[in-house]
Design an enzyme around this catalytic site. Sequence first.
Site, PDB file in Angstrom:
ATOM      1  N   SER A 109       0.787  -1.272  -0.220  1.00 11.53           N
ATOM      2  CA  SER A 109      -0.148  -0.082  -0.045  1.00 11.53           C
ATOM      3  C   SER A 109       0.819   1.247  -0.024  1.00 11.53           C
ATOM      4  CB  SER A 109      -0.777   0.032   1.324  1.00 11.53           C
ATOM      5  OG  SER A 109      -0.241   0.145   2.274  1.00 11.53           O
ATOM      6  N   LYS A 127       1.241   3.573   6.958  1.00 13.57           N
ATOM      7  CA  LYS A 127       0.546   4.527   5.952  1.00 13.57           C
ATOM      8  C   LYS A 127       1.354   6.034   6.229  1.00 13.57           C
ATOM      9  CE  LYS A 127      -2.397   1.183   5.337  1.00 13.57           C
ATOM     10  NZ  LYS A 127      -2.624   0.229   4.163  1.00 13.57           N
TER      11      LYS A 127
END
Length: 209
Positions: free
Chosen positions: A41, A89
């Site tokens: 991600s 993230k």
Amino acid sequence: MSQRPAIGCLFEVVETIVLTVLIFLGIQTFVAQPYKVQQTSMERTLLADQYVLVDKLTPRWAEYKRGDIVVFDPPETWTTGGTAVPFIKRVIGVAGDTVELRDGKVWVNDVKLNEAYIYEVNGIPQRTDAQANGVTEWLVGDGQLLVMGDHRENSADSRSFGPIEIRHVIGRAWLRYWPFDTFGVLDTPAYPELDGTSGSPSPAPTPTS
């Protein structure tokens, strides 16, 4: 060699090993911790199987900022098989921010965010669209962060589970150290377009008599 010096030497070795282990555990608990990237991600900023060093010390006095890359424990609903693999993230919104998705772009406090780090396909940055729940706007509360992956089309992030609690954040990823040819500090991008916008709610005006 007599038995007594041999016992003394063995004791010193054991003492050194125990002290080394305690120092290592202390550093890993309070200062810095290695982390292996296991998701895709954060491509292309971070690739799977790369290793980063997570700073656990400076966040104790320096607040997380927009653009920081953080490692955190995922919400319980996102754990599989009873195991919780930490997520990694990028911070998009901090306490007091209003984050909104408009036409595939991210807006913070009514300002469109310039995100040069987003994963590109054929030189075109991916869109940032709502996920299955359809939510497109969030108000980040006190003690929270709103996070997204750089690979927006392949990231389970705050678009799905909302802002995360800072108490669940392990630390700030600041150094990529393996493979060695990727060694380098992970820079936190600046957002000059957000200068003058506040990351915390403005105080209520004082009533006048």
